[in-house]
Design a protein around this motif. Structure first.
Motif, PDB file in Angstrom:
ATOM      1  N   SER A  73      15.195  -0.040  -6.631  1.00 26.01           N
ATOM      2  CA  SER A  73      15.110   0.141  -7.802  1.00 26.01           C
ATOM      3  C   SER A  73      15.742  -0.958  -8.923  1.00 26.01           C
ATOM      4  N   ASP A  74      17.358  -2.301  -8.028  1.00 24.22           N
ATOM      5  CA  ASP A  74      17.987  -2.697  -8.738  1.00 24.22           C
ATOM      6  C   ASP A  74      16.798  -4.102  -8.647  1.00 24.22           C
ATOM      7  N   LEU A  75      15.620  -3.855  -8.018  1.00 27.65           N
ATOM      8  CA  LEU A  75      15.352  -5.083  -8.258  1.00 27.65           C
ATOM      9  C   LEU A  75      14.340  -5.160  -9.380  1.00 27.65           C
ATOM     10  N   HIS A  76      13.922  -3.771  -9.440  1.00 26.21           N
ATOM     11  CA  HIS A  76      12.611  -3.622 -10.114  1.00 26.21           C
ATOM     12  C   HIS A  76      13.167  -3.413 -11.116  1.00 26.21           C
ATOM     13  N   ARG A  77      14.169  -4.038 -11.718  1.00 29.51           N
ATOM     14  CA  ARG A  77      15.021  -3.844 -13.029  1.00 29.51           C
ATOM     15  C   ARG A  77      15.658  -5.420 -13.326  1.00 29.51           C
ATOM     16  N   LEU A  78      15.360  -6.221 -12.529  1.00 29.57           N
ATOM     17  CA  LEU A  78      16.644  -7.328 -12.508  1.00 29.57           C
ATOM     18  C   LEU A  78      16.302  -7.512 -13.669  1.00 29.57           C
ATOM     19  N   GLU A  79      15.259  -8.204 -14.854  1.00 28.73           N
ATOM     20  CA  GLU A  79      15.539  -8.579 -16.308  1.00 28.73           C
ATOM     21  C   GLU A  79      16.686  -7.684 -17.148  1.00 28.73           C
ATOM     22  N   VAL A  80      16.340  -6.727 -16.584  1.00 31.22           N
ATOM     23  CA  VAL A  80      17.720  -5.925 -17.779  1.00 31.22           C
ATOM     24  C   VAL A  80      18.981  -6.311 -16.987  1.00 31.22           C
ATOM     25  N   LEU A  81      18.904  -5.898 -15.973  1.00 31.03           N
ATOM     26  CA  LEU A  81      20.170  -6.397 -15.241  1.00 31.03           C
ATOM     27  C   LEU A  81      21.244  -7.634 -15.361  1.00 31.03           C
ATOM     28  N   ALA A  82      19.598  -8.935 -15.248  1.00 33.53           N
ATOM     29  CA  ALA A  82      20.099 -10.374 -15.353  1.00 33.53           C
ATOM     30  C   ALA A  82      20.656 -10.174 -17.061  1.00 33.53           C
ATOM     31  N   GLY A  83      19.932  -9.478 -18.261  1.00 33.56           N
ATOM     32  CA  GLY A  83      20.567 -10.126 -18.930  1.00 33.56           C
ATOM     33  C   GLY A  83      21.454  -8.533 -19.918  1.00 33.56           C
ATOM     34  N   SER A  84      22.123  -8.048 -19.215  1.00 33.92           N
ATOM     35  CA  SER A  84      23.074  -6.815 -19.811  1.00 33.92           C
ATOM     36  C   SER A  84      24.655  -8.050 -19.274  1.00 33.92           C
ATOM     37  N   LEU A 130      15.912 -11.105 -22.679  1.00 35.16           N
ATOM     38  CA  LEU A 130      15.684 -10.850 -21.110  1.00 35.16           C
ATOM     39  C   LEU A 130      15.795  -9.591 -20.778  1.00 35.16           C
ATOM     40  N   VAL A 131      17.003  -8.874 -21.821  1.00 30.75           N
ATOM     41  CA  VAL A 131      16.743  -7.079 -21.508  1.00 30.75           C
ATOM     42  C   VAL A 131      15.431  -6.461 -22.040  1.00 30.75           C
ATOM     43  N   ILE A 132      15.170  -6.842 -23.701  1.00 32.36           N
ATOM     44  CA  ILE A 132      14.097  -6.690 -24.162  1.00 32.36           C
ATOM     45  C   ILE A 132      12.826  -6.864 -23.337  1.00 32.36           C
ATOM     46  N   TRP A 133      12.884  -7.927 -22.854  1.00 34.80           N
ATOM     47  CA  TRP A 133      11.380  -8.043 -22.333  1.00 34.80           C
ATOM     48  C   TRP A 133      10.777  -7.594 -21.045  1.00 34.80           C
ATOM     49  N   GLY A 134      12.503  -6.829 -20.063  1.00 34.12           N
ATOM     50  CA  GLY A 134      12.118  -5.649 -19.265  1.00 34.12           C
ATOM     51  C   GLY A 134      12.209  -4.943 -19.432  1.00 34.12           C
ATOM     52  N   LEU A 135      13.022  -4.306 -20.203  1.00 35.42           N
ATOM     53  CA  LEU A 135      12.794  -2.558 -20.844  1.00 35.42           C
ATOM     54  C   LEU A 135      10.759  -2.893 -21.194  1.00 35.42           C
ATOM     55  N   MET A 136      10.419  -3.901 -22.031  1.00 38.16           N
ATOM     56  CA  MET A 136       8.637  -4.066 -22.545  1.00 38.16           C
ATOM     57  C   MET A 136       7.730  -4.269 -21.141  1.00 38.16           C
ATOM     58  N   ARG A 137       8.247  -4.840 -20.700  1.00 39.72           N
ATOM     59  CA  ARG A 137       7.185  -4.657 -19.333  1.00 39.72           C
ATOM     60  C   ARG A 137       7.202  -3.858 -18.680  1.00 39.72           C
ATOM     61  N   GLU A 138       8.860  -2.675 -18.493  1.00 40.80           N
ATOM     62  CA  GLU A 138       8.558  -1.264 -17.643  1.00 40.80           C
ATOM     63  C   GLU A 138       7.499  -0.400 -18.532  1.00 40.80           C
ATOM     64  N   SER A 139       7.802  -0.251 -19.687  1.00 39.73           N
ATOM     65  CA  SER A 139       6.706  -0.129 -20.531  1.00 39.73           C
ATOM     66  C   SER A 139       5.424   0.514 -20.206  1.00 39.73           C
ATOM     67  N   ILE A 140       4.942  -1.250 -20.199  1.00 40.32           N
ATOM     68  CA  ILE A 140       3.340  -1.329 -20.142  1.00 40.32           C
ATOM     69  C   ILE A 140       3.347  -0.911 -18.792  1.00 40.32           C
ATOM     70  N   MET A 141       4.154  -1.231 -17.738  1.00 41.77           N
ATOM     71  CA  MET A 141       3.787  -0.906 -16.468  1.00 41.77           C
ATOM     72  C   MET A 141       3.876   0.437 -16.050  1.00 41.77           C
ATOM     73  N   LEU A 142       4.586   1.258 -16.838  1.00 35.35           N
ATOM     74  CA  LEU A 142       4.612   2.773 -16.729  1.00 35.35           C
ATOM     75  C   LEU A 142       3.470   3.606 -17.774  1.00 35.35           C
ATOM     76  N   GLN A 143       3.214   2.994 -18.739  1.00 32.42           N
ATOM     77  CA  GLN A 143       1.826   3.168 -19.160  1.00 32.42           C
ATOM     78  C   GLN A 143       0.443   2.648 -18.323  1.00 32.42           C
ATOM     79  N   SER A 144       0.246   1.620 -17.500  1.00 28.58           N
ATOM     80  CA  SER A 144      -0.458   1.756 -16.744  1.00 28.58           C
ATOM     81  C   SER A 144      -0.544   2.386 -15.205  1.00 28.58           C
ATOM     82  N   GLY A 145       0.153   3.206 -15.064  1.00 28.84           N
ATOM     83  CA  GLY A 145       0.474   4.092 -13.946  1.00 28.84           C
ATOM     84  C   GLY A 145       1.292   3.131 -13.032  1.00 28.84           C
TER      85      GLY A 145
END
Length: 197
Positions: free
Chosen positions: A101-112, A136-151
């Motif tokens: 789960s940490d690697l899943h949000r790598l952009e958010v972690l690195a951006g933070s 980088l944080v914005i990119w990570g959060l948007m990517r996660e949002s797109i992945m959630l919407q696509s199931g």
């Protein structure tokens, strides 16, 4: 030329102070699952990782967290937090997260990390580190949002709060070279308009 430098210096200083306040005083700019439940600031994400990995002594993490904890207490009219028990207040180990789960949000972690680093290093000389971190944080959060919407992701959705855009703009405007270019371009356009009139 000197007036351009003065304007750029003033704009950069104000923008950096806003960015610094957002990061260090822990203004919520996003929501993402983390070790303390839900992290809402880059400093919370960074601190939870630092505590989990034992990279820095807890004292340094407390020093980073205390200004935000104090600001939250004053804003919510609560008791001023005790420095000694600060880590208990944040409950960093209340939610077990895996490396996956940490690697899943790598952009958010690195951006933070970059966002917090940009705020601290910027006290000496503001640079692009904070801007790269926020992007980088914005990119990570948007990517996660797109992945959630696509199931593709079934975890709780991460969210971007309105203050994120203020952090982005202030991080950009704290870079003096870019602000100078904007001022020169604006002045150049004004000069052309006056010539045509």
């Amino acid at each position: 030329m000197s007036s351009t430098r003065k304007w750029a210096k003033s704009i950069c200083s104000i923008a950096f102070l806003i960015y610094f306040a957002i990061i260090i005083f822990q203004v919520p700019i996003f929501s993402v699952p983390c070790r303390m439940g839900i992290c809402k600031t880059p400093l919370e994400v960074t601190s939870s990782q630092l505590i989990a990995s034992d990279v820095f002594p807890p004292f340094i993490v407390k020093v980073l967290l205390y200004p935000g904890a104090l600001a939250k207490a004053l804003y919510n009219n609560r008791i001023i937090p005790n420095f000694k028990n600060l880590l208990k207040l944040y409950e960093f180990n209340s939610r077990q997260t895996t490396r996956t789960s940490d690697l899943h949000r790598l952009e958010v972690l690195a951006g933070s990390y970059l966002s917090v680093g940009g705020a601290i290093v910027g006290l000496i000389k503001p640079g692009k580190m904070g801007l790269f971190g926020i992007v980088l944080v914005i990119w990570g959060l948007m990517r996660e949002s797109i992945m959630l919407q696509s199931g593709l992701d079934h975890e709780k959705a991460a969210q971007i709060h309105p203050a994120m855009w203020l952090a982005l703009v202030s991080a950009f405007l704290s870079i003096r070279k870019d602000v100078r270019k904007i001022i020169r371009t604006f002045r150049g356009n004004q000069t052309l308009k006056h010539k045509h009139v």
